[in-house]
Design an enzyme around this catalytic site. Structure first.
Site, PDB file in Angstrom:
ATOM      1  N   LYS A 114      -2.893   5.086  -2.546  1.00 55.13           N
ATOM      2  CA  LYS A 114      -3.864   5.926  -1.851  1.00 55.13           C
ATOM      3  C   LYS A 114      -4.214   7.096  -2.758  1.00 55.13           C
ATOM      4  O   LYS A 114      -3.327   7.660  -3.421  1.00 55.13           O
ATOM      5  CB  LYS A 114      -3.250   6.446  -0.543  1.00 55.13           C
ATOM      6  CG  LYS A 114      -2.962   5.345   0.465  1.00 55.13           C
ATOM      7  CD  LYS A 114      -4.251   4.833   1.055  1.00 55.13           C
ATOM      8  CE  LYS A 114      -3.998   3.866   2.185  1.00 55.13           C
ATOM      9  NZ  LYS A 114      -5.259   3.405   2.791  1.00 55.13           N
ATOM     10  N   LYS A 135      -9.940  -6.530   8.223  1.00 49.92           N
ATOM     11  CA  LYS A 135      -8.915  -6.110   9.187  1.00 49.92           C
ATOM     12  C   LYS A 135      -9.369  -6.559  10.559  1.00 49.92           C
ATOM     13  O   LYS A 135     -10.470  -6.209  10.999  1.00 49.92           O
ATOM     14  CB  LYS A 135      -8.767  -4.581   9.195  1.00 49.92           C
ATOM     15  CG  LYS A 135      -8.058  -4.009   7.994  1.00 49.92           C
ATOM     16  CD  LYS A 135      -7.904  -2.503   8.132  1.00 49.92           C
ATOM     17  CE  LYS A 135      -7.346  -1.915   6.846  1.00 49.92           C
ATOM     18  NZ  LYS A 135      -7.439  -0.444   6.821  1.00 49.92           N
ATOM     19  N   LYS A 167      -1.140  -1.035  -4.466  1.00 51.17           N
ATOM     20  CA  LYS A 167      -2.319  -0.244  -4.088  1.00 51.17           C
ATOM     21  C   LYS A 167      -1.842   1.173  -3.848  1.00 51.17           C
ATOM     22  O   LYS A 167      -0.845   1.376  -3.141  1.00 51.17           O
ATOM     23  CB  LYS A 167      -2.929  -0.857  -2.826  1.00 51.17           C
ATOM     24  CG  LYS A 167      -3.733   0.085  -1.937  1.00 51.17           C
ATOM     25  CD  LYS A 167      -4.480  -0.698  -0.880  1.00 51.17           C
ATOM     26  CE  LYS A 167      -4.678   0.103   0.397  1.00 51.17           C
ATOM     27  NZ  LYS A 167      -5.384  -0.671   1.441  1.00 51.17           N
ATOM     28  N   GLU A 215     -11.044   0.710  -3.509  1.00 46.82           N
ATOM     29  CA  GLU A 215     -11.323   0.421  -2.098  1.00 46.82           C
ATOM     30  C   GLU A 215     -11.965   1.640  -1.439  1.00 46.82           C
ATOM     31  O   GLU A 215     -11.441   2.753  -1.528  1.00 46.82           O
ATOM     32  CB  GLU A 215      -9.999   0.055  -1.409  1.00 46.82           C
ATOM     33  CG  GLU A 215     -10.143  -0.319   0.058  1.00 46.82           C
ATOM     34  CD  GLU A 215      -8.791  -0.715   0.673  1.00 46.82           C
ATOM     35  OE1 GLU A 215      -7.825  -0.978  -0.081  1.00 46.82           O
ATOM     36  OE2 GLU A 215      -8.713  -0.753   1.908  1.00 46.82           O
ATOM     37  N   GLY A 226      -4.312  -3.967   6.268  1.00 47.59           N
ATOM     38  CA  GLY A 226      -3.243  -3.710   7.226  1.00 47.59           C
ATOM     39  C   GLY A 226      -3.393  -2.337   7.831  1.00 47.59           C
ATOM     40  O   GLY A 226      -4.116  -1.480   7.320  1.00 47.59           O
ATOM     41  N   ASP A 237      -7.118   3.126  -3.174  1.00 48.36           N
ATOM     42  CA  ASP A 237      -7.842   3.189  -1.896  1.00 48.36           C
ATOM     43  C   ASP A 237      -8.118   4.656  -1.571  1.00 48.36           C
ATOM     44  O   ASP A 237      -7.193   5.447  -1.377  1.00 48.36           O
ATOM     45  CB  ASP A 237      -6.998   2.548  -0.780  1.00 48.36           C
ATOM     46  CG  ASP A 237      -7.744   2.454   0.547  1.00 48.36           C
ATOM     47  OD1 ASP A 237      -8.908   2.919   0.621  1.00 48.36           O
ATOM     48  OD2 ASP A 237      -7.165   1.915   1.516  1.00 48.36           O
ATOM     49  N   SER A 288       0.859  -1.186   0.000  1.00 51.09           N
ATOM     50  CA  SER A 288       0.000   0.000   0.000  1.00 51.09           C
ATOM     51  C   SER A 288       0.895   1.237   0.000  1.00 51.09           C
ATOM     52  O   SER A 288       1.699   1.422   0.909  1.00 51.09           O
ATOM     53  CB  SER A 288      -0.883  -0.035   1.249  1.00 51.09           C
ATOM     54  OG  SER A 288      -1.614   1.160   1.376  1.00 51.09           O
ATOM     55  N   ASP A 295     -13.808  -1.425   2.966  1.00 53.57           N
ATOM     56  CA  ASP A 295     -12.900  -1.504   4.119  1.00 53.57           C
ATOM     57  C   ASP A 295     -13.651  -0.927   5.329  1.00 53.57           C
ATOM     58  O   ASP A 295     -14.330  -1.656   6.064  1.00 53.57           O
ATOM     59  CB  ASP A 295     -11.609  -0.723   3.780  1.00 53.57           C
ATOM     60  CG  ASP A 295     -10.615  -0.623   4.936  1.00 53.57           C
ATOM     61  OD1 ASP A 295     -10.964  -0.956   6.070  1.00 53.57           O
ATOM     62  OD2 ASP A 295      -9.464  -0.182   4.716  1.00 53.57           O
TER      63      ASP A 295
HETATM   64  O1  OSB Z   1      -7.241   1.987   4.484  1.00 50.80           O
HETATM   65  O2  OSB Z   1      -6.134   0.220   4.267  1.00 50.80           O
HETATM   66  C1  OSB Z   1      -6.251   1.340   4.765  1.00 50.80           C
HETATM   67  C2  OSB Z   1      -3.108   2.193   6.760  1.00 50.80           C
HETATM   68  C3  OSB Z   1      -3.648   2.910   7.803  1.00 50.80           C
HETATM   69  C4  OSB Z   1      -5.010   3.139   7.832  1.00 50.80           C
HETATM   70  C5  OSB Z   1      -5.821   2.646   6.810  1.00 50.80           C
HETATM   71  C6  OSB Z   1      -5.278   1.905   5.766  1.00 50.80           C
HETATM   72  C7  OSB Z   1      -3.907   1.716   5.731  1.00 50.80           C
HETATM   73  C8  OSB Z   1      -3.211   1.040   4.643  1.00 50.80           C
HETATM   74  C9  OSB Z   1      -1.861   0.466   4.946  1.00 50.80           C
HETATM   75  O3  OSB Z   1      -3.611   0.993   3.500  1.00 50.80           O
HETATM   76  C10 OSB Z   1      -1.811  -0.997   4.842  1.00 50.80           C
HETATM   77  C11 OSB Z   1      -0.530  -1.529   5.429  1.00 50.80           C
HETATM   78  O4  OSB Z   1       0.467  -1.556   4.718  1.00 50.80           O
HETATM   79  O5  OSB Z   1      -0.520  -1.916   6.605  1.00 50.80           O
HETATM   80 MG    MG Z   2      -8.370   0.867   3.139  1.00 49.26          MG
END
Ligand code: OSB
Ligand code: MG
Length: 390
Positions: free
Chosen positions: A165, A265, A163, A216, A293, A191, A137, A241
């Site tokens: 953001k 999660k 992925k 996402e 994660g 995401d 991510s 999510d």
């Molecule tokens: O939305 O998946 C998410 C990290 C912090 C809060 C929300 C998210 C995330 C990540 C990181 O996308 C995923 C990771 O590498 O742990």
């Molecule tokens: Mg997410």
């Protein structure tokens, strides 16, 4: 057997690089490390709440408060012959999933260790899944060049999907640049962390040309119906999510067509038992899931890997290697990416990893142990001074 003590360590580990999402920037990983102990056996987990309630409604302070006043007291007299009794013991307590998850997961680890079994075996994971496919991510980058450099580096390391953001203003541009740089075959997804509204549907539909694996959580956490509406105007699958906090949420989302895919999660849904219920429901309906994660240390990462051995986790998750986040993890050796783009599921008892004592000492900012009804604090009062952070 009941749990004799619960120890909380407030952990802060610097991130290698700031992690930016549509809701904010993180530069330090902070969490509660929970250690339960009974009969000479320990169990470990971490909580995924943050300093501010941005991703979800909980914070370090609310987690502490819920554990101390509502959750830990309910486990005092509980005879734990099966960790599935924990969810029941939490009883009528609503919400506070991240706090519940931390305690529940620590007890699963403790229980599995006392049974001398790896956690995945007790969760019903597939013993042939000794490693699980993982992606990465990537936070919002200052410009497209930085994004492409980072994405190429991770792809070359072997991560199975990228992925990124996104947020309004940093969406189609970076996505197009990334698709162009990586070519048509690299699995890419986006995401949004709830940054859009249904009225943005026309703009979002333009991303269909980028052949993304999925989008996402484009809309708000409680906008499950709006996600179903949005899905009708998109070819790209929607993955939920933030919207999925329970098996009920999952059932509704699947039923109304709001989630073609789900990210599970542990912290968001309250721990292993609820994660498994959501997995089972999705599996029965043919909805693929993957493990999300929260930039976890090696302890939370190990829990994620054990859960990912369940058969419905068919898509690469966000459980990246330790070095994607930290110079030094809480565990040693850290998790490493194999040349197949997988992480190995630890095979020892419980989650199969423990905090390294030296690292724990280095990264723990505050330490407190609760035994039975009594509590003992060391390092300050949790709602003042240094503890003001949580
Ligand atoms: O939305 O998946 C998410 C990290 C912090 C809060 C929300 C998210 C995330 C990540 C990181 O996308 C995923 C990771 O590498 O742990
Ligand atoms: Mg997410």
């Amino acid at each position: 057997m009941n749990i004799a003590s619960l120890t909380l360590d407030f952990i802060e580990i610097p991130l290698r690089a700031p992690f930016e999402t549509s809701f904010g920037v993180e530069t330090v990983k902070s969490c509660w490390l929970l250690t339960v102990e009974s009969d000479g056996v320990r169990g470990y987990a971490e909580t995924v709440a943050d300093v501010e309630p941005l991703y979800g409604p909980e914070t370090h302070a609310t987690v502490y408060y819920a554990l101390k006043n509502h959750l830990w007291p309910r486990l005092q007299s509980l005879d734990i012959n099966d960790p599935q009794a924990i969810w029941q013991a939490f009883g009528a307590i609503r919400g506070n999933n991240m706090a519940k998850a931390g305690l529940e997961m620590a007890i699963w680890d403790w229980y599995a260790r006392s049974q001398k079994q790896p956690l995945y075996a007790l969760l019903g994971g597939d013993p042939r899944r000794t490693e699980v496919p993982v992606g990465v991510s990537i936070g919002i980058q200052p410009n497209d060049m930085a994004l492409i450099d980072m994405a190429q580096a991770y792809w070359q390391k072997g991560y199975q999907r990228l992925k990124i953001k996104i947020r309004p203003g940093r969406d189609i541009g970076p996505l197009q640049a990334l698709r162009r740089a990586m070519g048509p075959d690299v699995p890419i997804m986006a995401d949004a962390n709830s940054a859009y509204q249904l009225q943005d549907a026309q703009g979002i539909a333009q991303w269909d040309d980028l052949s993304l694996m999925m989008i996402e959580q484009p809309l708000g956490a409680t906008d499950i119906i709006d996600h179903a509406t949005l899905a009708q105007s998109l070819r790209t699958p929607i993955c939920l999510d933030e919207s999925i906090e329970s098996d009920d949420d999952a059932r509704v989302a699947i039923k109304i067509g709001a989630a073609a895919i789900m990210n599970i999660k542990l912290g968001r849904v309250g721990g292993h038992q609820m994660a498994r219920r959501i997995h089972d429901l999705a599996y029965a309906k043919g909805v693929p899931v993957w493990c999300g994660g929260m930039l976890e240390t090696g302890i939370g990462r190990a829990h994620n890997l054990h859960m990912t051995t369940l058969p419905g986790f068919t898509l690469p998750g966000d459980t990246s290697a330790s070095d994607r986040y930290f110079y030094e993890d809480l565990i040693d050796p850290p998790f490493e990416l194999s040349d197949r783009g997988t992480l190995r599921v630890p095979s020892g008892d419980g989650i199969g990893v423990e905090p390294d004592p030296v690292r724990l000492k280095k990264f723990s900012q505050y330490h407190e142990t609760w035994r039975g009804g009594k509590t003992s604090a060391k390092g300050g009062v949790p709602h003042g001074g240094q503890g003001a952070r949580f």
